[in-house]
Scaffold this motif. Structure first.
Motif, PDB file in Angstrom:
ATOM      1  N   THR A   1       7.334   0.006  -0.839  1.00  0.00           N
ATOM      2  CA  THR A   1       7.149  -1.440  -0.694  1.00  0.00           C
ATOM      3  C   THR A   1       8.288  -2.237  -1.341  1.00  0.00           C
ATOM      4  O   THR A   1       8.878  -1.812  -2.338  1.00  0.00           O
TER       5      THR A   1
ATOM      6  N   GLN B   1       0.796  -1.221   0.000  1.00  0.00           N
ATOM      7  CA  GLN B   1       0.000   0.000   0.000  1.00  0.00           C
ATOM      8  C   GLN B   1       0.835   1.280   0.000  1.00  0.00           C
ATOM      9  O   GLN B   1       0.295   2.349  -0.252  1.00  0.00           O
ATOM     10  N   CYS B   2       2.147   1.211   0.275  1.00  0.00           N
ATOM     11  CA  CYS B   2       2.948   2.437   0.283  1.00  0.00           C
ATOM     12  C   CYS B   2       4.002   2.409  -0.820  1.00  0.00           C
ATOM     13  O   CYS B   2       4.291   1.372  -1.418  1.00  0.00           O
ATOM     14  N   GLU B   3       4.607   3.560  -1.051  1.00  0.00           N
ATOM     15  CA  GLU B   3       5.528   3.725  -2.175  1.00  0.00           C
ATOM     16  C   GLU B   3       6.831   2.973  -1.999  1.00  0.00           C
ATOM     17  O   GLU B   3       7.461   2.574  -2.969  1.00  0.00           O
TER      18      GLU B   3
ATOM     19  N   TYR C   1       3.494   8.707  -1.108  1.00  0.00           N
ATOM     20  CA  TYR C   1       4.062   7.693  -0.217  1.00  0.00           C
ATOM     21  C   TYR C   1       2.974   6.777   0.309  1.00  0.00           C
ATOM     22  O   TYR C   1       3.044   5.573   0.168  1.00  0.00           O
ATOM     23  N   GLU C   2       1.927   7.356   0.917  1.00  0.00           N
ATOM     24  CA  GLU C   2       0.926   6.504   1.561  1.00  0.00           C
ATOM     25  C   GLU C   2      -0.487   6.811   1.092  1.00  0.00           C
ATOM     26  O   GLU C   2      -0.697   7.407   0.041  1.00  0.00           O
ATOM     27  N   GLN C   3      -1.467   6.374   1.883  1.00  0.00           N
ATOM     28  CA  GLN C   3      -2.837   6.279   1.403  1.00  0.00           C
ATOM     29  C   GLN C   3      -3.554   7.626   1.280  1.00  0.00           C
ATOM     30  O   GLN C   3      -4.510   7.749   0.528  1.00  0.00           O
TER      31      GLN C   3
ATOM     32  N   CYS D   1       8.365  -0.377   6.179  1.00  0.00           N
ATOM     33  CA  CYS D   1       8.001   0.664   7.143  1.00  0.00           C
ATOM     34  C   CYS D   1       8.378   0.279   8.568  1.00  0.00           C
ATOM     35  O   CYS D   1       8.391   1.133   9.460  1.00  0.00           O
TER      36      CYS D   1
ATOM     37  N   THR E   1      -0.370   3.391   6.724  1.00  0.00           N
ATOM     38  CA  THR E   1       1.056   3.171   6.953  1.00  0.00           C
ATOM     39  C   THR E   1       1.592   4.098   8.040  1.00  0.00           C
ATOM     40  O   THR E   1       1.253   5.271   8.093  1.00  0.00           O
TER      41      THR E   1
ATOM     42  N   CYS F   1       3.767  13.572  -0.517  1.00  0.00           N
ATOM     43  CA  CYS F   1       4.488  12.928   0.589  1.00  0.00           C
ATOM     44  C   CYS F   1       5.983  12.911   0.333  1.00  0.00           C
ATOM     45  O   CYS F   1       6.431  12.800  -0.803  1.00  0.00           O
TER      46      CYS F   1
END
Length: 517
Positions: free
Chosen positions: A12, A8-10, A459-461, A24, A68, A373
């Motif tokens: 990963t 779910q994050c950049e 980066y995240e959601q 993370c 995240t 982000c």
């Protein structure tokens, strides 16, 4: 060794997905519990009817927990699952969690991709809904969409229907950001341009990280007159621009840079640190005894400030540590010692005539929104170089923590209009949209015809839900980086490229040449 799956994050792993432990810092057990919590929330959505505020709160809280860098404490997540299951059972629902996340993660590529966009978009939007609710603001349409979206995760939907739900998520997120903007400004006033020091004064201090302005306000009230200074960190920087917050004389400045540098910048810190939302990284032993959490943030072994919001342990620790006797000189990543924030949409639109005249006169040739982000993955120096190389007749709008790549640079001004305008936190993308629509109306042109380009980092959601909002508004040719989301399948990417012109960043020189052509 237990396995997990998270993409779910950049950052990963290998650009595909974390399967052993999260980059993370979260353990496989934590990731699996977050999946279980998502299944519990989907079961609750199936059992519930719209209009139930207890359900809405549980859903928003639960989704926020899965963002995240929020929750690393397995026990805290288990407690959230149990709470959700009890509520589902009270409504006669199935607590066996009909939605199996492993089934979703192994679904057909395009189905998995579009449902992931929906889920991650809702997780990001839940953070904004959470902050608004803390200030007493909520929107029935926003709350109801969470139930609709969760129900869709385990249901059969066509690709077109799922794409439609993703766009609807973007539309609803615009309402959610507008709600939070209203909550913040009606509670704390309209942000004002404000210079913020990066240096730390002598004496005890507390650093507040995250996004929650209410927590900062409560801490400021409880520290007043106690000889403890308060500093913002990361996404909390824009708090300095709100009149009712900047009125506190002991809100002194901003400590450090973006969230991903905290393990270095907090190493042996001589003050206490309070995390109010996401942005928490695994805590190193050198400063673990001075870090506190509150709200949905959790980390094993740290003191958590509960709903009573008694920050006495934080204050006492700051007094014990005593701060830096001689103060401490700190800078941004480019060496600057002053950051300027507070150019929200209200401020920018108050000088709209001046901006429009500068454009018509040719003094301002182009606007770039360079924001989003920040993160640790290589390639983010692109954004620093892009801003440095942008011609002097262009204006840079920015927001969220991505601005730390360049927000200590002195870019000068154009006829009294600063070339770098910090519009606030990530949720203040709403303000950037308001400005774009106002310019569109003033020039009698569509947003895509304006001399305005969006160059975003993710980066995240929360970045995911903002991207969906921009796409739902029909905004085209967004450049995004430093890498494309792993959860976007080749088929879905083709749709986004063909329909919206979504483009990966390349090099600053090449992208500037293309965008200014």
């Amino acid at each position: 060794m237990s396995e997990m799956f998270c993409f779910q994050c950049e950052q990963t792993a290998k650009g595909c997905g974390c399967t052993v432990a999260g980059v993370c810092g979260k353990k496989a057990s934590t990731a699996n519990l977050q999946d279980e919590l998502t299944g519990a929330l989907a079961a609750l959505a199936l059992a519930a009817k719209e209009g139930n505020e207890e359900v809405y709160r549980a859903v928003v809280d639960g989704l926020f927990v899965t963002v995240t860098n929020v929750a690393f404490d397995d026990d805290a997540i288990r407690a959230q699952i149990e709470k959700t299951d009890r509520l589902t059972a009270s409504l006669g629902g199935d607590t066996a969690h009909p939605l199996d996340m492993q089934t979703l993660w192994h679904a057909q590529d395009d189905d998995r991709s579009l449902k992931s966009l929906l889920l991650f978009g809702m997780r990001g939007m839940a953070a904004y809904a959470y902050h608004a609710r803390v200030l007493g603001y909520r929107d029935e349409a926003v709350d109801a969409f969470f139930l609709k979206g969760l129900r869709a995760l385990g249901a059969e939907r066509s690709i077109d229907a799922l794409l439609g739900l993703d766009m609807e998520c973007g539309e609803v997120n615009l309402k959610c950001m507008a709600l939070l903007d209203k909550a913040n400004t009606e509670t704390y006033g309209t942000p004002e341009p404000t210079n913020v020091t990066t240096n730390v004064a002598p004496g005890p201090f507390i650093v507040v990280s995250g996004h929650d302005l209410k927590d900062l306000e409560l801490l400021l009230k409880q520290t007043e007159g106690k000889g403890v200074n308060v500093y913002t960190h990361g996404e909390m920087l824009p708090a300095h621009a709100y009149p009712k917050l900047k009125a506190y004389a002991h809100l002194k400045g901003n400590f450090g840079t973006a969230w991903q540098n905290q393990q270095k910048e907090f190493d042996d810190i001589r003050g206490a640190v309070l995390f109010t939302t996401n942005c928490l990284m695994p805590v190193k032993p050198s400063y673990a005894d001075r870090v506190f959490t509150t709200e949905v943030v959790s980390y094993p072994g740290l003191v958590h400030v509960g709903e009573d919001k008694d920050f006495t342990p934080v204050i006492e620790r700051a007094l014990e540590l005593g701060g830096y006797p001689e103060g401490r000189k700190m800078t941004g990543i480019n060496g600057g010692e002053t950051l300027t924030t507070g150019f929200g949409w209200g401020t920018v639109l108050s000088v709209a005539d001046k901006v429009i005249d500068a454009v018509k006169a040719g003094a301002i040739k182009h606007f770039f929104l360079v924001g989003g982000c920040d993160g640790a993955k290589p390639g983010r120096n692109y954004y620093t170089e892009f801003v440095e190389k942008a011609p002097k007749d262009t204006v840079i709008l920015t927001l969220a923590c991505g601005k730390y790549r360049f927000n200590d640079l002195d870019l000068g001004d154009i006829g009294g209009i600063p070339r770098l305008l910090d519009m606030g936190q990530c949720n203040d993308a709403y303000g950037a949209i308001r400005v774009a629509l106002a310019l569109s109306e003033a020039f009698g042109a569509g947003v895509n015809e304006l001399p305005l380009s969006l160059v975003l980092s993710w980066y995240e959601q929360k970045a995911v839900c903002i991207l969906l909002t921009l796409l739902s508004l029909g905004i085209r040719n967004i450049h995004i980086g430093p890498s494309l989301p792993a959860f976007v399948s080749p088929g879905v990417l083709n749709v986004l490229v063909e329909k919206f012109g979504l483009t990966p960043i390349s090099t600053p020189d090449a992208d500037l040449q293309k965008l200014l052509a």
